[in-house]
Design a protein around this motif. Structure first.
Motif, short mmCIF file in Angstrom:
data_model
loop_
_atom_site.label_atom_id
_atom_site.label_comp_id
_atom_site.label_asym_id
_atom_site.label_seq_id
_atom_site.Cartn_x
_atom_site.Cartn_y
_atom_site.Cartn_z
N PHE A 228 9.53 19.14 -46.11
CA PHE A 228 10.74 18.58 -45.52
C PHE A 228 11.22 17.39 -46.33
O PHE A 228 10.40 16.57 -46.78
CB PHE A 228 10.47 18.17 -44.07
CG PHE A 228 10.05 19.31 -43.20
CD1 PHE A 228 10.99 20.17 -42.65
CD2 PHE A 228 8.70 19.54 -42.95
CE1 PHE A 228 10.59 21.24 -41.86
CE2 PHE A 228 8.30 20.60 -42.16
CZ PHE A 228 9.24 21.46 -41.62
N PRO A 229 12.53 17.26 -46.51
CA PRO A 229 13.07 16.14 -47.30
C PRO A 229 12.94 14.82 -46.55
O PRO A 229 13.08 14.76 -45.32
CB PRO A 229 14.53 16.52 -47.50
CG PRO A 229 14.86 17.42 -46.35
CD PRO A 229 13.60 18.17 -46.04
N LEU A 230 12.67 13.77 -47.32
CA LEU A 230 12.55 12.41 -46.78
C LEU A 230 13.51 11.50 -47.52
O LEU A 230 13.92 11.78 -48.65
CB LEU A 230 11.12 11.89 -46.95
CG LEU A 230 9.99 12.67 -46.30
CD1 LEU A 230 8.64 12.08 -46.73
CD2 LEU A 230 10.11 12.65 -44.79
N VAL A 231 13.83 10.38 -46.90
CA VAL A 231 14.60 9.34 -47.56
C VAL A 231 14.04 7.99 -47.13
O VAL A 231 13.64 7.82 -45.97
CB VAL A 231 16.11 9.45 -47.23
CG1 VAL A 231 16.39 9.22 -45.75
CG2 VAL A 231 16.93 8.49 -48.08
N GLU A 232 13.99 7.05 -48.06
CA GLU A 232 13.56 5.69 -47.76
C GLU A 232 14.79 4.79 -47.75
O GLU A 232 15.58 4.79 -48.70
CB GLU A 232 12.57 5.18 -48.80
CG GLU A 232 11.25 5.90 -48.81
CD GLU A 232 10.32 5.31 -49.85
OE1 GLU A 232 10.05 4.10 -49.81
OE2 GLU A 232 9.87 6.07 -50.73
N GLU A 233 14.93 4.01 -46.69
CA GLU A 233 16.08 3.11 -46.59
C GLU A 233 15.76 2.01 -45.61
O GLU A 233 15.24 2.26 -44.52
CB GLU A 233 17.32 3.88 -46.12
CG GLU A 233 18.59 3.05 -46.08
CD GLU A 233 19.79 3.88 -45.67
OE1 GLU A 233 20.57 3.40 -44.82
OE2 GLU A 233 19.95 5.00 -46.19
N GLY A 234 16.06 0.78 -46.01
CA GLY A 234 15.88 -0.35 -45.11
C GLY A 234 14.45 -0.54 -44.64
O GLY A 234 14.22 -0.96 -43.51
N GLY A 235 13.47 -0.22 -45.52
CA GLY A 235 12.08 -0.40 -45.15
C GLY A 235 11.53 0.66 -44.21
O GLY A 235 10.49 0.47 -43.59
N GLN A 236 12.22 1.80 -44.13
CA GLN A 236 11.82 2.86 -43.22
C GLN A 236 11.86 4.20 -43.94
O GLN A 236 12.72 4.44 -44.78
CB GLN A 236 12.77 2.90 -42.01
CG GLN A 236 12.38 3.89 -40.93
CD GLN A 236 11.21 3.41 -40.10
OE1 GLN A 236 10.96 2.22 -40.02
NE2 GLN A 236 10.51 4.34 -39.48
N VAL A 237 10.91 5.07 -43.63
CA VAL A 237 10.91 6.43 -44.15
C VAL A 237 11.50 7.34 -43.08
O VAL A 237 11.05 7.32 -41.92
CB VAL A 237 9.48 6.89 -44.50
CG1 VAL A 237 9.50 8.35 -44.98
CG2 VAL A 237 8.88 6.00 -45.58
N TYR A 238 12.52 8.12 -43.46
CA TYR A 238 13.20 9.01 -42.52
C TYR A 238 13.00 10.47 -42.92
O TYR A 238 12.99 10.82 -44.11
CB TYR A 238 14.71 8.74 -42.50
CG TYR A 238 15.10 7.38 -42.00
CD1 TYR A 238 15.42 7.19 -40.65
CD2 TYR A 238 15.20 6.30 -42.86
CE1 TYR A 238 15.82 5.95 -40.18
CE2 TYR A 238 15.59 5.06 -42.39
CZ TYR A 238 15.89 4.89 -41.06
OH TYR A 238 16.27 3.65 -40.60
N LEU A 239 12.86 11.31 -41.94
CA LEU A 239 12.91 12.76 -42.12
C LEU A 239 14.35 13.20 -42.01
O LEU A 239 15.07 12.81 -41.09
CB LEU A 239 12.06 13.44 -41.04
CG LEU A 239 12.18 14.96 -40.91
CD1 LEU A 239 11.52 15.64 -42.09
CD2 LEU A 239 11.57 15.43 -39.60
N LEU A 240 14.81 14.04 -42.95
CA LEU A 240 16.16 14.56 -42.89
C LEU A 240 16.11 15.93 -42.27
O LEU A 240 15.35 16.81 -42.70
CB LEU A 240 16.77 14.65 -44.29
CG LEU A 240 17.01 13.32 -45.02
CD1 LEU A 240 17.65 13.59 -46.38
CD2 LEU A 240 17.90 12.41 -44.20
N GLY A 241 16.93 16.13 -41.25
CA GLY A 241 16.98 17.42 -40.59
C GLY A 241 18.40 17.77 -40.23
O GLY A 241 19.32 16.97 -40.37
#
Length: 243
Positions: A228-241
């Motif tokens: 699953f794709p992830l993105v890092e932004e603002g000190g947080q790791v997010y899952l993209l869905g």
């Protein structure tokens, strides 16, 4: 959420009644679920300048709103999000915070808000989103604070019930990787397997996968677990869905 005045008929969410108010049809509608005077004054002016009709209660809506603007200090806001999302899948759900609050911010994003912004920057951020050309939407689901990964490698997070099902988050080198926490062979929890470098071994039957590349290295599994794709932004790791 704002309630209709006494004696006003309440229209169930997702069902709309055309309102004859003598005003030409607008470019869309905006539902305000906030009484913050700073936000409402600026947002109302910005919306009117763009031809958007602004309402303060659901019964006033004549069509699904383009934007639902919410004061996250309202304890009922998060409880209403699943209903809004079902009824208005294309609406931008945006919440504002009076003061920076990381826990409240993450709770709102996890609860389903598309955009969470501090009070002072809220209107500009919302208008930028509304003014942008429509693109295929992808929801971001916060998983992990990057600061909490300092000095830690391997499996950082196991989620039995994420938006994409069982999920495992790995930290290898300087990168994060997310895979389905279920072996495609027999469903074992891969997060309990042994990780050597980037090679993950299934704890039950020994299938091996490269977490970084997604390659299946050894059976009996015939395929690799979904990545699953992830993105890092603002000190947080997010899952993209998908939205």
């Amino acid at each position: 959420m704002s309630l209709p005045e006494k004696g006003t008929e309440r229209v169930p969410i997702g069902r709309f009644r055309m309102v004859d108010n003598g005003v030409s049809p607008a470019a869309g509608e905006v539902l305000l679920v906030t009484r913050d005077s700073i936000v409402t004054t600026r947002l109302r002016a910005a919306c009117i300048a763009r031809g958007l009709r602004v309402v303060e209660s659901e019964p006033e809506l004549s069509s699904p709103p383009r934007l639902v603007a919410v004061d996250l200090g309202d304890p009922a806001a998060l409880r209403s999000v699943p209903e809004w999302r079902r009824a208005w899948p294309d609406a931008l759900l945006a919440g504002h915070l009076a003061m920076p609050d990381r826990d409240a911010w993450l709770a709102a994003e996890q609860g389903g808000f598309d955009l969470v912004v501090n009070q002072g920057a809220f209107v500009n951020a919302v208008m930028r989103r509304l003014d942008s050309p429509p693109v295929p939407s992808r929801r971001r689901y916060p998983l992990f604070a990057t600061a909490e990964a300092a000095g830690r490698l391997g499996c950082l997070l196991r989620l039995a019930d994420s938006p994409v099902g069982p999920l495992a988050l790995f930290h290898i080198g300087q990168q994060f990787y997310a895979i389905a926490d279920r072996c495609p062979h027999a469903g074992a929890r891969l997060s309990h397997g042994e990780l050597v470098g980037s090679v993950l071994t299934c704890p039950e039957h020994g299938s091996q996968f490269d977490v970084q590349t997604g390659e299946r290295l050894r059976g009996p599994a015939d395929e690799s677990p979904r990545r699953f794709p992830l993105v890092e932004e603002g000190g947080q790791v997010y899952l993209l869905g998908d939205a």
